[in-house]
Design an enzyme around this catalytic site. Structure first.
Site, PDB file in Angstrom:
ATOM      1  N   PHE A  41    -101.149 -50.604  25.666  1.00 58.93           N
ATOM      2  CA  PHE A  41    -101.347 -51.020  27.048  1.00 58.93           C
ATOM      3  C   PHE A  41    -101.758 -52.489  27.177  1.00 58.93           C
ATOM      4  CE2 PHE A  41    -101.446 -46.474  27.485  1.00 58.93           C
ATOM      5  CZ  PHE A  41    -100.841 -46.253  28.717  1.00 58.93           C
TER       6      PHE A  41
ATOM      7  N   CYS B 232     -98.921 -44.670  35.786  1.00 56.65           N
ATOM      8  CA  CYS B 232     -97.691 -45.396  35.462  1.00 56.65           C
ATOM      9  C   CYS B 232     -96.596 -45.278  36.515  1.00 56.65           C
ATOM     10  CB  CYS B 232     -97.165 -44.910  34.116  1.00 56.65           C
ATOM     11  SG  CYS B 232     -98.220 -45.382  32.715  1.00 56.65           S
TER      12      CYS B 232
ATOM     13  N   ASN C 264     -97.153 -51.613  27.861  1.00 59.85           N
ATOM     14  CA  ASN C 264     -97.164 -50.732  29.038  1.00 59.85           C
ATOM     15  C   ASN C 264     -98.273 -51.233  29.963  1.00 59.85           C
ATOM     16  OD1 ASN C 264     -97.601 -48.699  30.925  1.00 59.85           O
ATOM     17  ND2 ASN C 264     -97.338 -47.024  29.460  1.00 59.85           N
TER      18      ASN C 264
ATOM     19  N   HIS D  28     -89.452 -47.130  33.696  1.00 59.27           N
ATOM     20  CA  HIS D  28     -90.787 -47.515  33.223  1.00 59.27           C
ATOM     21  C   HIS D  28     -90.916 -47.155  31.754  1.00 59.27           C
ATOM     22  CE1 HIS D  28     -95.103 -47.912  32.808  1.00 59.27           C
ATOM     23  NE2 HIS D  28     -95.118 -46.698  32.304  1.00 59.27           N
TER      24      HIS D  28
END
Length: 389
Positions: free
Chosen positions: A224, A173, A345, A312
């Protein structure tokens, strides 16, 4: 090839100031353009449980119930995985099948296709020929091969054969912010250079049926997504040709000793297996203030709420911990929460989706200084002090 003038005159500074609210600092790297791309398959979150249970042929009521309870705040995500792929490779939905070969057959071309689309979008916004790109920084945790995706991308874009290439693999990430740090170093030490940073990710390598022994698989299934992003970085923007919107003032990376097992990824014959420690949000909370103050020290800002924040969004728990620990007002992480809601994500890409939203937010004449942050395996903190132009 047109190049930035390292001795930009006051006239040039004035010309740039008419296109931006602030004059770029001579010699400092700036973001000149941004682009993104996604696979065609979109998943509304309300369809997640039904689709995942059907695709993996799961009959365990406990797993279905647990997945239904996952509150990720995600509303939509994009994915390479499709019914057509599962029809072609039914073994992907079979527990314990050695499917790494099949997954790479899907993932390797998919990440380059998405990277190419995002890069073309970025180059179009930039407004200069692709041949003016001098360097590529290619970031992905979703492909494995030699040569890597950086070479395939350079060929797809028709770049010069002497383009300088850097590959950053399996950073997870924080890879997008690492890409910015590397691009900043290249741009500031190679006058006239223009660096294409491209990130591209898919969850294909980690796709597998759910199993009670792997609770993190459910987090991955609920959180995700897939996609790509690209930015072009360069110092001393060319007047009349380039429109910088963010300056990369200072960059720092830090790892937390003895935390390498908190985020753990292992490659096997089945693909990649992830484990995520429940103490990740707490580890970030315990160390984030010191890290942010180190970045802030390079500006004249003393208060966290006087900054803009491009973080993030690893998940809602991490954003909530950051907000409460630093006592941020609720709107400070709005761009991060929106990116998580709209795309999930998407690993290294997501910071650029946040920055794109932030670019629009900052057009209202908001804060000059901000922080770009990401966290990942290590535990690694990656940060950039940003200046809005």
């Amino acid at each position: 090839m047109p190049q930035g003038d390292s001795n930009a005159s006051s006239t040039q500074h004035a010309a740039l100031a008419t296109k931006t609210r602030r004059v770029p600092t001579p010699g400092k790297a700036t973001i000149l353009a941004i682009g993104k791309a996604f696979p065609s398959q979109i998943i509304p979150q309300e369809c997640l449980v039904e689709g995942y249970i059907r695709d993996t042929k799961c009959v365990d009521a406990y797993i279905k119930e647990k997945l239904e309870r996952k509150n990720t705040t995600v509303k939509t995500r994009y994915t390479v995985m499709s019914k057509e792929i599962l029809d072609k490779y039914p073994e992907l939905a079979t527990e314990g099948s050695p499917t790494i070969k099949q997954k790479l057959e899907i993932a390797n071309p998919a990440v380059v296709e998405m990277a190419t689309k995002a890069s073309l979008c970025c180059i179009k916004e930039w407004g200069r020929p692709a041949q003016d790109i001098t360097h590529i920084v290619y970031v992905s945790s979703s492909e494995i091969r030699l040569p890597g995706g950086d070479l395939y991308l350079a060929n797809e874009l028709g770049l010069r054969s002497d383009v300088g290439r850097v590959m950053l693999y399996f950073l997870g990430c924080y890879g997008g912010v690492t890409g910015l740090r590397v691009a900043k170093d290249i741009a500031e030490n190679n006058p006239g250079s223009r660096v294409l940073v491209t990130t591209s990710e898919t969850t294909i390598l980690g796709f597998r049926p759910p199993n009670k022994a792997r609770p993190y698989d459910l987090v991955g299934a609920a959180l995700f997504g897939d996609g790509a992003a690209a930015v072009i970085v360069g110092a001393n923007p060319v007047v009349g040709q380039e429109s910088p919107f963010m300056e990369l003032s200072y960059a720092v990376q830090k790892f937390l000793p003895e935390t390498h097992s908190v985020i753990d990824g292992r490659l096997s014959e089945e693909g990649i297996n992830f484990k995520l420690g429940r103490d990740l949000p707490q580890k970030i909370e315990d160390n984030i203030e010191e890290f942010c103050r180190k970045l802030m020290a390079k500006s004249n800002v003393k208060e966290f709420n006087d900054l803009f924040w491009a973080v993030h969004p690893g998940g809602p728990a991490i954003l909530n911990k950051l907000e409460s620990t630093l006592k941020l007002s609720s709107e400070k992480l709005e761009c991060s929460r929106k990116a998580l809601m709209d795309y999930g994500n998407v690993s290294s890409n997501t910071i650029f989706y946040v920055m794109e939203y932030m670019r629009e937010f900052l057009k209202d004449g908001a804060e000059e200084w901000g922080l770009g942050l990401a966290f990942g395996p290590g535990i690694t903190f990656e940060g950039v002090l940003l200046r809005s132009l």
